[in-house]
Write an enzyme that holds these catalytic residues in place. Structure first.
Site, mmCIF file in Angstrom:
data_model
loop_
_atom_site.group_PDB
_atom_site.id
_atom_site.type_symbol
_atom_site.label_atom_id
_atom_site.label_comp_id
_atom_site.label_asym_id
_atom_site.label_seq_id
_atom_site.Cartn_x
_atom_site.Cartn_y
_atom_site.Cartn_z
ATOM 1 N N SER A 47 20.909 -23.556 -79.046
ATOM 2 C CA SER A 47 21.266 -24.467 -77.964
ATOM 3 C C SER A 47 20.942 -25.903 -78.385
ATOM 4 C CB SER A 47 20.567 -24.060 -76.670
ATOM 5 O OG SER A 47 21.157 -24.684 -75.548
ATOM 6 N N GLN A 48 20.146 -26.661 -77.588
ATOM 7 C CA GLN A 48 19.901 -28.052 -77.952
ATOM 8 C C GLN A 48 19.190 -28.182 -79.291
ATOM 9 O OE1 GLN A 48 17.657 -29.476 -74.553
ATOM 10 N NE2 GLN A 48 15.696 -29.089 -75.529
ATOM 11 N N ASP B 245 30.394 -18.781 -72.054
ATOM 12 C CA ASP B 245 29.220 -19.607 -71.789
ATOM 13 C C ASP B 245 29.278 -20.223 -70.397
ATOM 14 O OD1 ASP B 245 27.078 -21.520 -71.965
ATOM 15 O OD2 ASP B 245 27.283 -21.420 -74.143
ATOM 16 N N HIS C 159 25.730 -17.764 -72.684
ATOM 17 C CA HIS C 159 24.949 -18.629 -73.556
ATOM 18 C C HIS C 159 23.803 -17.883 -74.237
ATOM 19 C CE1 HIS C 159 23.818 -22.521 -75.035
ATOM 20 N NE2 HIS C 159 22.611 -22.449 -74.517
ATOM 21 N N MET D 149 16.332 -25.424 -74.814
ATOM 22 C CA MET D 149 15.741 -25.955 -73.586
ATOM 23 C C MET D 149 14.960 -24.883 -72.836
ATOM 24 S SD MET D 149 17.807 -27.624 -70.335
ATOM 25 C CE MET D 149 18.720 -26.125 -69.971
#
Length: 308
Positions: free
Chosen positions: A117-118, A235, A291, A43
């Site tokens: 991530s995504q 995270d 993260h 993202m």
């Protein structure tokens, strides 16, 4: 819709302080020509940011001589690529990527995939929906495979985009307009309103087989050699962090979490994960840090062996 310059600066300077590639001995493997690698960013990032995906691409190329690395660009420009990570329907993005991979002659004998991530769950959707060309190993770095229920740091506490995202998701994540136009809504998983989530989620509920079993999805995912999942122990972005290992909140509340092995997804084996686990195909890795924060040494030691 153009994102504010402040968000771009925050993303570059705060969220992605990646280590720069350094000199060192390249990895060696049994193959003369290593499989290609496809990378999908997270993202607010882009395919070629020199502080994030660009650095990862160069590092992999340095350590694995001769490897072909494709860092996916969803759009015609880097800014469009970044904007699309917020505002382009995920199912459409996955379809675009499937078409890109099918048309790329360098990938036809198979490729490894690494999602950040995504990008981790998006590449899983590619594995489930588009088996040709074949994905060999899937490496999910901080991917939210059971979705999220919160955006603690979105990134950048001062960004008005993050504030707007939080308010929109909390109020109307499952409305048709939001589902079709806001990426993060498509993997928003409300454990208190499970029925609404199952019936309204246009992306995550589908790839997680929440409304029925698509045997093709199951068969395609089980064809992976390895499914590697990286969890960041400190995270502050992913809520709950257990989603990075396919865990999530126990249904009906948002305080206690359960591991993958206790979820219905696993016990009912809707994705074949239970069978993959028994076969040693699920790899659970943990790393200290926030993260997407890791050292070059950890990346090379823990992840690069899956690419040769």
């Amino acid at each position: 819709m153009a994102l504010p310059k402040l968000l771009i600066l925050l993303l570059s300077a705060a969220l992605f302080p990646w280590p720069s590639p350094s000199s060192g001995a390249p990895l060696t493997g049994p193959r003369k020509e290593p499989p290609p690698l496809v990378i999908w960013h997270g993202m607010g990032d882009s395919c070629c940011n020199p502080l994030s995906m660009g650095a990862i691409k160069k590092l992999v190329e340095l350590k694995i001589p001769g490897i072909y690395v494709l860092s996916l660009e969803i759009g015609k420009t880097l800014i469009e690529d970044m904007e699309n990570s917020f505002f382009l329907n995920v199912n459409h993005q996955v379809s675009l990527v499937c078409e890109m991979l099918a048309q790329n002659p360098k990938l036809q004998q198979g490729y490894n995939a690494m999602g950040f991530s995504q990008g981790g769950q998006f590449l899983r959707a590619v594995a489930q929906r588009c088996p040709s060309p074949p994905m060999i190993n899937l490496i999910s770095v901080g991917g939210q495979h059971q979705g999220v229920y919160g955006l603690p740091r979105c990134p950048g506490e001062s960004s008005h985009i993050c504030d707007w995202l939080r308010k929109t998701l909390n109020v109307g994540a499952y409305t048709k307009g939001v589902q079709e136009r806001l990426v993060q809504a498509e993997y928003w998983h409300d454990p208190i309103k499970e029925e609404i989530y199952r019936n309204s989620s246009i992306f995550l509920a589908d790839i997680n087989q929440e409304r029925g079993i698509n045997e093709t999805y199951r068969k395609n995912l089980m064809a992976l050699k390895n499914f590697v999942m990286v969890k960041f122990l400190n995270d502050s972005v992913v809520d709950p962090v257990d989603s990075e290992w396919f865990g999530f909140y126990r249904s009906g509340q948002a305080k206690e979490t359960e591991p993958l092995q206790d979820t219905a997804l696993y016990t009912e084996d809707r994705l074949g994960l239970k069978e993959m686990d028994k076969a040693g195909k699920l790899i659970f890795l943990a790393v200290e840090g926030d993260h997407l924060q890791f050292s070059e040494q950890w990346f090379c030691t823990s992840l690069l062996p899956f690419l040769v």
